[in-house]
Each structure stands twice: as C-alpha cells, then as structure tokens.
Design a protein around this motif. Structure first.
Motif, PDB file in Angstrom:
ATOM      1  N   VAL A  95     -16.216  -9.587  -1.272  1.00  0.00           N
ATOM      2  CA  VAL A  95     -14.869  -9.121  -1.595  1.00  0.00           C
ATOM      3  C   VAL A  95     -13.922  -9.680  -0.546  1.00  0.00           C
ATOM      4  CG1 VAL A  95     -13.340  -7.129  -1.845  1.00  0.00           C
ATOM      5  CG2 VAL A  95     -15.721  -6.971  -2.645  1.00  0.00           C
ATOM      6  N   ASN A  96     -12.881 -10.354  -0.973  1.00  0.00           N
ATOM      7  CA  ASN A  96     -11.878 -10.866  -0.041  1.00  0.00           C
ATOM      8  C   ASN A  96     -10.782  -9.832   0.191  1.00  0.00           C
ATOM      9  OD1 ASN A  96     -13.017 -13.413   0.410  1.00  0.00           O
ATOM     10  ND2 ASN A  96     -12.031 -14.299  -1.396  1.00  0.00           N
ATOM     11  N   ILE A  97     -10.074  -9.994   1.298  1.00  0.00           N
ATOM     12  CA  ILE A  97      -8.963  -9.109   1.640  1.00  0.00           C
ATOM     13  C   ILE A  97      -7.674  -9.918   1.721  1.00  0.00           C
ATOM     14  CG2 ILE A  97      -7.913  -7.899   3.606  1.00  0.00           C
ATOM     15  CD1 ILE A  97     -10.409  -6.380   4.019  1.00  0.00           C
ATOM     16  N   VAL A  98      -6.635  -9.375   1.098  1.00  0.00           N
ATOM     17  CA  VAL A  98      -5.277  -9.918   1.202  1.00  0.00           C
ATOM     18  C   VAL A  98      -4.423  -8.835   1.851  1.00  0.00           C
ATOM     19  CG1 VAL A  98      -3.255 -10.700  -0.092  1.00  0.00           C
ATOM     20  CG2 VAL A  98      -5.555 -11.372  -0.838  1.00  0.00           C
ATOM     21  N   THR A  99      -3.700  -9.191   2.878  1.00  0.00           N
ATOM     22  CA  THR A  99      -2.895  -8.205   3.593  1.00  0.00           C
ATOM     23  C   THR A  99      -1.756  -7.706   2.716  1.00  0.00           C
ATOM     24  OG1 THR A  99      -3.391  -9.270   5.707  1.00  0.00           O
ATOM     25  CG2 THR A  99      -1.536  -7.739   5.660  1.00  0.00           C
ATOM     26  N   GLY A 100      -1.730  -6.386   2.506  1.00  0.00           N
ATOM     27  CA  GLY A 100      -0.690  -5.783   1.680  1.00  0.00           C
ATOM     28  C   GLY A 100       0.469  -5.269   2.511  1.00  0.00           C
ATOM     29  N   SER A 101       1.518  -4.897   1.830  1.00  0.00           N
ATOM     30  CA  SER A 101       2.723  -4.385   2.480  1.00  0.00           C
ATOM     31  C   SER A 101       2.492  -2.983   3.024  1.00  0.00           C
ATOM     32  CB  SER A 101       3.887  -4.371   1.488  1.00  0.00           C
ATOM     33  OG  SER A 101       4.984  -3.643   1.992  1.00  0.00           O
ATOM     34  N   GLU A 102       3.154  -2.664   4.135  1.00  0.00           N
ATOM     35  CA  GLU A 102       3.089  -1.306   4.677  1.00  0.00           C
ATOM     36  C   GLU A 102       3.824  -0.316   3.781  1.00  0.00           C
ATOM     37  OE1 GLU A 102       6.898  -1.913   7.715  1.00  0.00           O
ATOM     38  OE2 GLU A 102       4.885  -1.590   8.519  1.00  0.00           O
ATOM     39  N   ARG A 103       4.638  -0.817   2.864  1.00  0.00           N
ATOM     40  CA  ARG A 103       5.342   0.048   1.912  1.00  0.00           C
ATOM     41  C   ARG A 103       4.427   0.547   0.797  1.00  0.00           C
ATOM     42  NH1 ARG A 103      11.245  -1.466   1.088  1.00  0.00           N
ATOM     43  NH2 ARG A 103      10.756  -1.069  -1.095  1.00  0.00           N
ATOM     44  N   ASN A 104       3.314  -0.111   0.600  1.00  0.00           N
ATOM     45  CA  ASN A 104       2.433   0.191  -0.527  1.00  0.00           C
ATOM     46  C   ASN A 104       1.541   1.395  -0.210  1.00  0.00           C
ATOM     47  OD1 ASN A 104       1.129  -0.082  -3.015  1.00  0.00           O
ATOM     48  ND2 ASN A 104      -0.301  -1.622  -2.241  1.00  0.00           N
ATOM     49  N   ILE A 105       2.169   2.499   0.120  1.00  0.00           N
ATOM     50  CA  ILE A 105       1.424   3.694   0.507  1.00  0.00           C
ATOM     51  C   ILE A 105       1.047   4.496  -0.725  1.00  0.00           C
ATOM     52  CG2 ILE A 105       2.571   3.826   2.756  1.00  0.00           C
ATOM     53  CD1 ILE A 105       4.225   6.138   1.623  1.00  0.00           C
ATOM     54  N   LYS A 106       0.025   5.316  -0.576  1.00  0.00           N
ATOM     55  CA  LYS A 106      -0.447   6.166  -1.662  1.00  0.00           C
ATOM     56  C   LYS A 106       0.059   7.589  -1.452  1.00  0.00           C
ATOM     57  CE  LYS A 106      -4.700   7.674  -3.966  1.00  0.00           C
ATOM     58  NZ  LYS A 106      -6.183   7.597  -3.948  1.00  0.00           N
ATOM     59  N   VAL A 107       0.639   8.161  -2.486  1.00  0.00           N
ATOM     60  CA  VAL A 107       1.091   9.547  -2.410  1.00  0.00           C
ATOM     61  C   VAL A 107      -0.119  10.459  -2.560  1.00  0.00           C
ATOM     62  CG1 VAL A 107       2.505  11.331  -3.462  1.00  0.00           C
ATOM     63  CG2 VAL A 107       3.367   8.983  -3.306  1.00  0.00           C
ATOM     64  N   THR A 108      -0.502  11.097  -1.463  1.00  0.00           N
ATOM     65  CA  THR A 108      -1.625  12.037  -1.468  1.00  0.00           C
ATOM     66  C   THR A 108      -1.146  13.433  -1.106  1.00  0.00           C
ATOM     67  OG1 THR A 108      -3.134  10.260  -0.807  1.00  0.00           O
ATOM     68  CG2 THR A 108      -3.909  12.522  -0.507  1.00  0.00           C
ATOM     69  N   HIS A 109      -0.236  13.524  -0.141  1.00  0.00           N
ATOM     70  CA  HIS A 109       0.321  14.798   0.316  1.00  0.00           C
ATOM     71  C   HIS A 109       1.841  14.783   0.139  1.00  0.00           C
ATOM     72  CE1 HIS A 109      -3.619  15.632   2.019  1.00  0.00           C
ATOM     73  NE2 HIS A 109      -3.578  14.455   2.614  1.00  0.00           N
ATOM     74  N   PRO A 110       2.492  15.941   0.123  1.00  0.00           N
ATOM     75  CA  PRO A 110       3.956  15.985  -0.058  1.00  0.00           C
ATOM     76  C   PRO A 110       4.724  15.112   0.938  1.00  0.00           C
ATOM     77  CG  PRO A 110       3.040  18.172  -0.341  1.00  0.00           C
ATOM     78  CD  PRO A 110       1.900  17.292   0.108  1.00  0.00           C
TER      79      PRO A 110
END
Length: 227
Positions: free
Chosen positions: A196-211
């Motif tokens: 599996v390769n890795i591509v660096t993603g944006s720091e904006r691409n966060i996941k909403v898990t908590h409020p």
C-alpha cells in the motif's frame, strides 16, 4: 474511477443522539457537505452512498445529488464497503480503481484526490491519503508502563483510500472469512500481504468524530465560502 461513501454507522462517539452524518454544520448536514465536495471532483464511474436500511433521512438528503446511487450497507464498515463493491462489480472491471471515502471528512481536496489517483495509476499499486504524526506517541503496556514510539515511521490514515475493485473484494472477503478486525480498506489489503502506498493528504482533511471536530470543520468550510 468509482467512489464508495460508507455511511451505515451510527456515529456513537459523536454523541449527538443522531447519526453523525445528519449533524448540521453551518446551513446543511455533514452528509450534504461531503456529497457537495465530491461533486467538484471528477468521477468517471459510479458513486455509491451506502446507508443503513432504516436511514430515510440520508436517503432524502442524497436525493438532491442526482449522480449518487443510494444502497444499503452492513453492520460494520467492512461489511458496508463489501456490500457496495458487490453492488458495483457487475458494472465495473476488476482492474478499475475505486475510492472509499469517509462521509465524516467533508473537507477533502480535489488536488489530493488527483494525486492519489495518479499515484495508483502510475505504480499500479493501491494507495491511501495519510498524514505524518507530529505528536510524541506513547505506548502503554498491560502494567501501565509507558514507552515512547519512534514517530518518524508513523502516519495517521485518512480517506479516500484507492484500490482496484477486484483486489479490494478479495481482500475484504478473505478478512471476513478469517475473522480479522478491519478498520479501513488498507488494513484488509495489508492482511493479504499486498503493498500500500501513501500520499500525503491535507491537514484540512480531518474526520468528524467528536463535537470539537465539527467546530474545526466549520472553520475550514467558512474559509472556503469566503474565498
């Protein structure tokens, strides 16, 4: 390239008493923000939104997006993605690329998706978006002893994650047969011994898990609306 958006979970950690994808951020739901983000990203194949069978709200929200097909998911994320793949497979080739993206990541960026697909096409190896860890990471053993891990080799996985349709079906089916805990698509591929390769993603691409995550997403979305 095809797209699968798994959204059959209840989002219990979000704690709002409703499925997380229905939570409102600014003037619309989290689900609508994510579907809108993918309208701006070119998809040559099919878009599948996999929801719980009794989730009439998501079905109604998705009705405004004519290019999205709504199907029923499963109990766990891996079940949902596999159900979507089986629905897709009669209309796709095993060598087609499919991206799987968290509905709870509405700030995905076009440039990151393009780079991810290009990496997959050029290497013919599946890949994921991820960010290198910057915090000092501690591991606690069964006796409460703390060990510091070398963070230089540690990455936080994001989505989308991109693999060939045939490979991902095989990997998820094998994982299910072996009773493996699959937390994302890459973990199923890894269990097969495939790279599996890795591509660096944006720091904006966060996941909403908590409020608190929703507040940060709202900030990023407001920036986009004012630029």
């Amino acid at each position: 390239m095809h797209l699968i958006l798994p959204a059959a979970g209840s989002g219990q950690r979000f704690g709002a008493g409703i499925p997380k994808q229905h939570a409102r951020i600014l003037h619309q739901s989290l689900l609508e923000w994510t579907l809108a983000a993918w309208q701006a990203i070119p998809i040559s194949g099919h878009k599948l939104l996999a929801i719980a069978a009794d989730d009439s709200v998501s079905r109604e929200l998705a009705a405004s997006f004519s290019d999205v097909e709504v199907i029923h998911g499963g109990r766990e994320r891996a079940d949902t993605v596999l159900a979507a793949l089986m629905h897709l497979s009669p209309r796709a080739e095993p060598e087609d690329w499919v991206m799987v993206h968290d509905v709870a990541r509405p700030c995905v960026e076009n440039k990151d998706v393009e780079q991810l697909l290009q990496t997959c096409q050029q290497t013919q190896v599946g890949a994921i978006l991820a960010r290198p860890l910057t915090d000092t990471i501690k591991k606690i053993d069964n006796h409460g002893r703390v060990t510091t891990l070398d963070r230089s080799a540690l990455w936080a996985a994001q989505t989308p994650q991109c693999f060939k349709v045939g490979d991902l079906i095989s990997a998820l089916e094998q994982a299910k047969e072996r009773g493996l805990a699959i937390t994302d698509e890459a973990s199923a591929i890894e269990a097969m011994g495939w790279p599996v390769n890795i591509v660096t993603g944006s720091e904006r691409n966060i996941k909403v898990t908590h409020p608190a995550d929703a507040a940060l997403v709202e900030y990023f979305l407001k920036l986009d609306l004012t630029t």
